[in-house]
Motif scaffolding. Structure first.
Motif, short mmCIF file in Angstrom:
data_model
loop_
_atom_site.label_atom_id
_atom_site.label_comp_id
_atom_site.label_asym_id
_atom_site.label_seq_id
_atom_site.Cartn_x
_atom_site.Cartn_y
_atom_site.Cartn_z
N HIS A 97 36.47 55.95 27.76
CA HIS A 97 36.79 55.81 29.18
C HIS A 97 37.79 54.67 29.41
O HIS A 97 38.72 54.80 30.22
N ALA A 98 37.59 53.56 28.70
CA ALA A 98 38.50 52.42 28.86
C ALA A 98 39.92 52.81 28.45
O ALA A 98 40.90 52.46 29.13
N THR A 99 40.04 53.56 27.34
CA THR A 99 41.36 54.01 26.89
C THR A 99 41.96 55.00 27.88
O THR A 99 43.15 54.94 28.20
N ARG A 100 41.12 55.90 28.38
CA ARG A 100 41.59 56.93 29.32
C ARG A 100 42.17 56.29 30.58
O ARG A 100 43.21 56.71 31.10
N TYR A 101 41.51 55.24 31.10
CA TYR A 101 41.96 54.61 32.35
C TYR A 101 42.79 53.35 32.10
O TYR A 101 43.24 52.71 33.06
N ASP A 102 42.96 52.97 30.83
CA ASP A 102 43.76 51.80 30.45
C ASP A 102 43.29 50.55 31.17
O ASP A 102 44.08 49.77 31.69
N ARG A 103 41.99 50.33 31.16
CA ARG A 103 41.40 49.13 31.76
C ARG A 103 40.27 48.64 30.84
O ARG A 103 39.43 49.43 30.41
N GLY A 104 40.24 47.36 30.55
CA GLY A 104 39.14 46.78 29.79
C GLY A 104 38.99 47.33 28.39
O GLY A 104 37.88 47.37 27.86
N VAL A 105 40.09 47.75 27.76
CA VAL A 105 40.02 48.38 26.44
C VAL A 105 39.44 47.43 25.40
O VAL A 105 38.57 47.80 24.60
N ILE A 106 39.90 46.18 25.40
CA ILE A 106 39.46 45.23 24.39
C ILE A 106 37.99 44.86 24.58
O ILE A 106 37.21 44.82 23.61
N ILE A 107 37.57 44.61 25.82
CA ILE A 107 36.18 44.22 26.03
C ILE A 107 35.23 45.36 25.68
O ILE A 107 34.16 45.15 25.12
N ALA A 108 35.63 46.61 25.98
CA ALA A 108 34.78 47.75 25.62
C ALA A 108 34.65 47.85 24.11
O ALA A 108 33.55 48.02 23.57
N ARG A 109 35.78 47.72 23.41
CA ARG A 109 35.76 47.82 21.95
C ARG A 109 34.95 46.70 21.33
O ARG A 109 34.14 46.90 20.42
N ASP A 110 35.14 45.46 21.83
CA ASP A 110 34.42 44.32 21.27
C ASP A 110 32.93 44.40 21.56
O ASP A 110 32.10 43.99 20.73
N ALA A 154 39.36 39.14 20.61
CA ALA A 154 40.53 38.76 21.40
C ALA A 154 40.19 38.73 22.88
O ALA A 154 40.88 38.11 23.67
N GLY A 155 39.12 39.43 23.27
CA GLY A 155 38.71 39.40 24.66
C GLY A 155 37.54 38.47 24.89
O GLY A 155 36.78 38.63 25.81
N ALA A 156 37.33 37.51 23.99
CA ALA A 156 36.19 36.62 24.06
C ALA A 156 36.19 35.86 25.38
O ALA A 156 37.22 35.54 25.93
N GLY A 157 34.97 35.53 25.85
CA GLY A 157 34.85 34.86 27.13
C GLY A 157 34.31 35.83 28.16
O GLY A 157 33.82 35.44 29.20
N GLU A 158 34.30 37.17 27.89
CA GLU A 158 33.79 38.15 28.82
C GLU A 158 32.50 38.79 28.28
O GLU A 158 31.76 39.44 29.03
#
Length: 282
Positions: free
Chosen positions: A247-260, A218-222
Motif C-alpha cells: 500500500h505504501a508503494t502504491r500511494y508513494d507515502r511512508g514507504v521507508i517506515i512501512a518497510r522498516d 533510514a526512517g528511524a525516529g518514527e
C-alpha cells in the motif's frame, strides 16, 4: 513451535530471494513496483476470494473480535497522536504509519501460528476479517483522500471502498461463505493459481526494496488467563503485514517506515511470541 519457525523461515526465504535477485540484477526497483501492483490489483483480491469462501464467518462473532479491535485502536491511536502532534505528518503518511504500528500479519503468519501455537486455525479469523473487511478499506479511503490534489466529494469517498480490488475480493469471498455456494472448478482452479502469487509477489518485492532501497533504519525516529487470553495476546504480537509495504508503494507515502516496521517486527516477533506462549501456556 515448529509451525511458528516454519512460517518465519518461509517468509525470510522469500524476502532473501528478492534481495538475491536484486543483487544479481535480475530484478530492479521497476520490477518491485510491477510485483507490488500485481499483488495489489490481481493476486491479493483472488486470494481473498478463495480464502474467505472457505472460512467460517461465524467465528467473527466472538469475544476475540472485540479484543482485536481494541488492540488495533490502542496501537494505531498512539501512533496517530504522535504523528499529528510531534511529526506533523500528512494524512497519507500518518495512515501508513498507523497501519505499520497496528495491522498485523494475520494471513501467512497468523494461520500457522494459530494452528500450531493455539491449536485452532479458526482463532485467527476475527482478526483477519476485521482487518480485511473494515480496517483496510477505511485505510485505503484515507490514503486516497490524502494523496488527492484536492479533497474529493463525500459521495466518492463513501463509494471508494467498494471499488478497491481487495475489498471487492473480500466481499465476494464473504458472500460465498455465507451462502454456501461453491466456485465452479473451471473458475476455482485458475483463481487458486492467481491467488498463489499474492504472498510470494509481496515478499519478493519487499526483498528487492531491502537490497536496492534506503537501508533499514533510514526512517528511524518514527518506529516507535487461559486459551482466549493466549489467543488474543499471540495474535496481537504478530508482525506488521507485508501488504502494508504494498500500500505504501502504491500511494508513494511512508514507504521507508512501512518497510522498516515490517523488518523490525518480523525479527522481534519470534522471541516475543515464544515468550508469550511460555508464560501463558499451562
Amino acid at each position: 513451535m515448529a509451525g511458528v519457525l516454519a512460517g518465519f523461515v518461509t517468509i525470510i526465504a522469500l524476502i532473501a530471494l528478492g534481495a538475491l535477485l536484486a543483487q544479481l540484477r535480475v530484478l530492479d526497483l521497476d520490477a518491485q513496483k510491477v510485483l507490488s501492483r500485481l499483488a495489489f490489483y490481481v493476486a491479493s483480491p483472488a486470494l481473498m476470494v478463495v480464502t474467505l469462501a472457505g472460512a467460517d464467518v461465524h467465528q467473527v462473532l466472538s469475544a476475540n473480535l472485540v479484543a482485536s479491535a481494541a488492540a488495533f485502536a490502542v496501537a494505531a491511536g498512539l501512533y496517530v497522536t504522535a504523528s499529528r502532534l510531534a511529526f506533523r505528518h500528512d494524512l497519507a503518511r500518518t495512515t501508513v504509519g498507523a497501519l505499520s504500528a497496528a495491522y498485523v500479519n494475520a494471513g501467512n503468519l497468523g494461520l500457522p501460528i494459530a494452528a500450531y501455537v493455539l491449536g485452532d486455525a479458526a482463532l485467527v479469523a476475527p482478526t483477519w476479517l476485521l482487518q480485511l473487511l473494515l480496517l483496510q478499506p477505511l485505510a485505503l479511503v484515507a490514503l486516497d483522500v490524502g494523496v488527492a490534489d484536492r479533497r474529493p466529494p463525500l459521495r466518492r469517498v463513501l463509494r471508494r471502498p467498494l471499488s478497491t480490488p481487495l475489498t471487492v475480493g473480500s466481499l465476494v469471498g464473504l458472500a460465498l461463505s455465507l451462502t454456501g455456494l461453491r466456485i465452479p472448478a473451471l473458475v476455482a482452479d485458475p483463481l487458486q493459481l492467481v491467488a498463489g502469487m499474492a504472498v510470494p509477489a509481496m515478499l519478493i518485492a519487499y526483498g528487492i526494496s531491502l537490497r536496492l532501497g534506503p537501508r533499514p533504519g533510514a526512517g528511524a525516529g518514527e518506529l516507535a488467563v487461559g486459551a482466549s487470553l493466549l489467543a488474543v495476546t499471540v495474535l496481537a504480537a504478530l508482525p506488521t503485514a507485508q501488504n502494508i509495504s504494498v500500500h505504501a508503494t502504491r500511494y508513494d507515502r511512508g514507504v521507508i517506515i512501512a518497510r522498516d516496521a515490517i523488518f523490525a517486527t518480523t525479527a522481534l516477533s519470534v522471541p516475543v511470541i515464544a515468550l508469550i506462549a511460555a508464560i501463558l501456556t499451562p
